[in-house]
Every structure is written in C-alpha cells, then in structure tokens.
Design a protein around this motif. Structure first.
Motif, mmCIF file in Angstrom:
data_model
loop_
_atom_site.group_PDB
_atom_site.id
_atom_site.type_symbol
_atom_site.label_atom_id
_atom_site.label_comp_id
_atom_site.label_asym_id
_atom_site.label_seq_id
_atom_site.Cartn_x
_atom_site.Cartn_y
_atom_site.Cartn_z
ATOM 1 N N ASN A 127 -5.897 73.964 -11.580
ATOM 2 C CA ASN A 127 -5.956 73.723 -10.158
ATOM 3 C C ASN A 127 -4.773 73.178 -9.484
ATOM 4 O OD1 ASN A 127 -8.456 74.956 -9.895
ATOM 5 N ND2 ASN A 127 -9.573 73.039 -10.654
ATOM 6 N N SER A 128 -4.350 71.874 -10.279
ATOM 7 C CA SER A 128 -3.205 71.081 -9.733
ATOM 8 C C SER A 128 -2.459 70.472 -10.652
ATOM 9 C CB SER A 128 -3.727 70.123 -8.568
ATOM 10 O OG SER A 128 -4.480 69.281 -9.201
ATOM 11 N N PRO A 129 -1.023 70.418 -10.599
ATOM 12 C CA PRO A 129 -0.482 69.528 -11.489
ATOM 13 C C PRO A 129 -1.076 68.198 -12.046
ATOM 14 C CG PRO A 129 1.213 70.269 -9.765
ATOM 15 C CD PRO A 129 -0.356 70.237 -9.370
ATOM 16 N N GLY A 130 -1.098 67.960 -13.356
ATOM 17 C CA GLY A 130 -1.530 66.535 -14.184
ATOM 18 C C GLY A 130 -1.950 66.857 -15.463
ATOM 19 N N ILE A 131 -2.763 66.020 -15.793
ATOM 20 C CA ILE A 131 -3.207 66.054 -17.535
ATOM 21 C C ILE A 131 -4.623 65.936 -17.477
ATOM 22 C CG2 ILE A 131 -3.227 65.396 -19.688
ATOM 23 C CD1 ILE A 131 -0.277 64.347 -19.224
ATOM 24 N N GLY A 132 -5.402 67.060 -17.776
ATOM 25 C CA GLY A 132 -6.849 66.764 -17.871
ATOM 26 C C GLY A 132 -7.508 67.160 -19.373
ATOM 27 N N LYS A 133 -8.756 66.764 -19.477
ATOM 28 C CA LYS A 133 -9.189 67.282 -20.712
ATOM 29 C C LYS A 133 -10.569 67.956 -20.767
ATOM 30 C CE LYS A 133 -8.504 64.367 -24.224
ATOM 31 N NZ LYS A 133 -8.407 63.188 -25.145
ATOM 32 N N ILE A 134 -11.093 68.842 -21.584
ATOM 33 C CA ILE A 134 -12.036 69.553 -21.686
ATOM 34 C C ILE A 134 -12.776 69.479 -23.212
ATOM 35 C CG2 ILE A 134 -13.339 71.799 -21.301
ATOM 36 C CD1 ILE A 134 -11.367 72.491 -19.519
ATOM 37 N N ILE A 135 -13.813 68.946 -23.108
ATOM 38 C CA ILE A 135 -14.613 68.656 -24.460
ATOM 39 C C ILE A 135 -15.783 69.767 -24.637
ATOM 40 C CG2 ILE A 135 -15.805 66.844 -25.892
ATOM 41 C CD1 ILE A 135 -14.288 64.692 -24.212
ATOM 42 N N LEU A 136 -15.791 70.218 -25.800
ATOM 43 C CA LEU A 136 -16.825 71.207 -26.033
ATOM 44 C C LEU A 136 -17.649 70.743 -27.371
ATOM 45 C CD1 LEU A 136 -14.660 74.602 -26.232
ATOM 46 C CD2 LEU A 136 -15.805 73.443 -24.282
ATOM 47 N N ARG A 137 -19.042 70.691 -26.965
ATOM 48 C CA ARG A 137 -19.961 70.386 -28.356
ATOM 49 C C ARG A 137 -20.414 71.855 -28.957
ATOM 50 N NH1 ARG A 137 -25.146 69.117 -29.148
ATOM 51 N NH2 ARG A 137 -25.702 69.277 -26.887
ATOM 52 N N LEU A 138 -20.053 72.104 -30.101
ATOM 53 C CA LEU A 138 -20.396 73.394 -30.611
ATOM 54 C C LEU A 138 -21.677 73.153 -31.815
ATOM 55 C CD1 LEU A 138 -16.790 74.394 -31.744
ATOM 56 C CD2 LEU A 138 -17.922 74.506 -29.744
ATOM 57 N N ASP A 139 -22.362 74.526 -31.676
ATOM 58 C CA ASP A 139 -23.527 74.477 -32.641
ATOM 59 C C ASP A 139 -23.231 74.269 -34.161
ATOM 60 O OD1 ASP A 139 -22.435 76.939 -33.212
ATOM 61 O OD2 ASP A 139 -24.123 78.163 -32.717
ATOM 62 N N ASN A 140 -22.049 74.026 -34.615
ATOM 63 C CA ASN A 140 -21.672 74.002 -36.192
ATOM 64 C C ASN A 140 -21.341 72.164 -36.137
ATOM 65 O OD1 ASN A 140 -19.272 73.532 -34.690
ATOM 66 N ND2 ASN A 140 -18.034 74.820 -35.991
ATOM 67 N N GLU A 141 -21.958 71.364 -35.164
ATOM 68 C CA GLU A 141 -21.951 70.087 -35.171
ATOM 69 C C GLU A 141 -20.499 69.497 -35.076
ATOM 70 O OE1 GLU A 141 -23.921 68.565 -38.699
ATOM 71 O OE2 GLU A 141 -25.818 69.313 -38.090
ATOM 72 N N LYS A 142 -19.712 70.365 -34.403
ATOM 73 C CA LYS A 142 -18.238 69.885 -34.242
ATOM 74 C C LYS A 142 -17.743 69.682 -32.629
ATOM 75 C CE LYS A 142 -15.662 72.092 -38.024
ATOM 76 N NZ LYS A 142 -14.510 72.881 -38.375
ATOM 77 N N THR A 143 -16.817 68.931 -32.343
ATOM 78 C CA THR A 143 -16.662 68.339 -30.995
ATOM 79 C C THR A 143 -15.282 68.638 -30.922
ATOM 80 O OG1 THR A 143 -18.538 66.849 -30.934
ATOM 81 C CG2 THR A 143 -16.672 66.556 -29.237
#
Length: 292
Positions: A127-143
């Motif tokens: 959307n706009s300049p900068g630094i963001g983070k997206i975190i996924l929780r998976l069904d194989n027990e990994k993040t």
C-alpha cells in the motif's frame, strides 16, 4: 497406548459405581412405596427414590471439560521460518505456503496487507512505502513470518514531494541516487531533525545521512543544562548522540528524574534518559552546592 488423565479416570469410575447402585436400589425402592402403609415408611421410600435419582443423574453426566488450552504453548509462538520480500508501492505478489494456512496476522496494514487465496496461497498488497510483517500459522505446526519491504514506485516524484514537505529546513539536500533517495546535510535545529525523522520514517527507499551541526548541538546541551540547574536539578550531563538528546547522571530521587525528563521533552520528544537514582558523586555534590 493412550493415557487417560487421573481426574477423568476417577470421574468415570464414580459414574459406574453410581449406575450400579441405582440399578440395585431402584426395585426395592418401588416395592417400599407400593407396600408402605405408614407415613414414616413412605418418607424413607421417598428418600430412597431421591438417592436413586441422584445416582442416575451422576451416571448419565458428561465427562468434565478438558483443561483449557487458550494460552499458547511456546511452540505456537516461536517463528520457525523468516522470509524477506521486496515490493514497490502498488504492487501485488502471490506467495505459496508449504502447508495449509490456519491464521494470518498483519502488523502494519497501512504498509502491506495479506489476503488468503485458497488454503495455501497468500496475496500480498503493498500500500505505501515502509516495512511491515505478515505472520502465518500453518497446520504443520509451523509459524512463518514474511518481512515485506515496500519501496517507493517513483523515486523522483517521491523526492520532489519530500523536498516540498521539508522546504523550511535549512542546509538540507535531497536527491535520487540509483533508485535510492539520499537525504543529507548539517541541520541547524533539533526541531528540524525531528521533522526529518517523521518524514523519513522506516522507508527503505531513503538513506538518511542528516546530522545536527556540532555547534548547535553544544548550544542545545548547554540550554538544557541551564534550565535543569534553574529548576534545582544538578549533576546531569546533557549530550547529543546521533541527533538525540541523552541525559546522563545520578539523582537523589525518581521525582527529580521525572522532572529532568520533562525538561528534556520540552526541547525534543527524541531523547534518551540514562539517569539513575542513588547517592550523587562528589563532583555532583560540588556542582549542587550554592555559590559562596
């Protein structure tokens, strides 16, 4: 072999005991009611029926609920994989997770957003300049964490807008060098440094090389120290480190420390406090002594 928790095993055992008691007592209880001729006998039969009812209710009761697991275990909170993705503002990117995605968390939606497309694919929207983070929780027990660096789509246009925004700041130069926006100069006033910091933010397209002029840094430090002394606070050294005001010293109480911080914040919100409570040093005592 599946292990059953001890409280649950005991509960089930008591259910079976109550069920057996109910089966044994129900027939005599009915006979007592039908054959009872006196009030006392009927009352005893009534009590017997009540006991049978309680036994049946307990026997038919469901198992107690399992212990709540609302608090996440350490494995659920540990990020097992990290990826860095670079995008330009306005771009979209489709990424595929290694397993089905159970949950998506976005830290800075004004910079980058993530939308599920199916069970394993994620669409990133810059959307706009900068630094963001997206975190996924998976069904194989990994993040899995995706750190998304969003760059400006048109550096020349963005640099022109930045020049207009900071036009009142003296000794400031803004230019584009190899798709990067270079901001440099010896700035005269700390309020101008604060304005530059707000405008630059954590934009990965900008290289900020500005600094407060050494002469003005010394003047600013002396001004803050003078106001501290006029407020009865002695023994505090004021330094300007990396364009940030830093308070260093030992004061007698937290009240004095809070007051010193308030004075520093009146000059700039961009300050650090390394003040501690304790017994002032001998040098500080001499500074605190009124002139004779």
């Amino acid at each position: 072999m599946v292990s059953v928790p001890l409280p649950l095993t005991f509960f089930r055992l008591m259910r079976y005991v109550c069920l057996v008691n109910a089966m044994v007592l129900v027939v005599p209880a009915i006979r007592m009611i039908l054959g009872a001729s006196r009030t006392g006998a009927r009352f005893r039969a009534f009590l017997c029926i009540c006991f049978v009812f309680i036994c049946c209710s307990t026997a038919l009761a469901d198992d107690p609920p399992a212990a709540s697991s609302s608090s996440a275990s350490p494995e659920e909170t540990i990020i097992t994989q990290q990826h860095v993705i670079e995008l330009k503002a306005g771009e979209k990117k489709r990424v595929r997770a290694e397993a089905n995605v159970l949950e998506v968390a976005v830290t800075r939606p004004e910079i980058v957003e993530g939308f599920l497309s199916g069970t394993q694919h994620l669409v990133l929207v810059a959307n706009s300049p900068g630094i963001g983070k997206i975190i996924l929780r998976l069904d194989n027990e990994k993040t899995v964490a995706y750190t998304v660096q969003v760059y400006v789509s048109d550096p020349e246009k963005f640099a022109a807008e930045l020049r207009e925004q900071l036009k009142d700041v003296q000794n400031l130069n803004i230019e584009v060098v190899k798709e990067k926006i270079l901001v440099e100069g010896r700035v005269l006033y700390l309020k101008d440094m604060d304005a530059i910091e707000r405008a630059v933010g954590n934009n990965p397209s900008i290289i900020n090389l500005t600094s407060l002029s050494s002469r003005n840094a010394r003047i600013l430090a002396r001004e803050i120290e003078r106001e501290l002394r006029e407020s009865g606070i002695y023994g505090v050294e004021v330094e300007v480190r990396k364009n940030k005001v830093t308070l260093v010293g030992t004061l007698a109480s937290e009240v004095l420390i809070k007051k010193a911080r308030q004075i520093a914040s009146s000059y700039t919100p961009n300050y650090d406090s390394l003040l501690t409570t304790g017994k002032p040093k001998e040098k500080e005592k001499l500074q605190a002594a009124p002139p004779g």
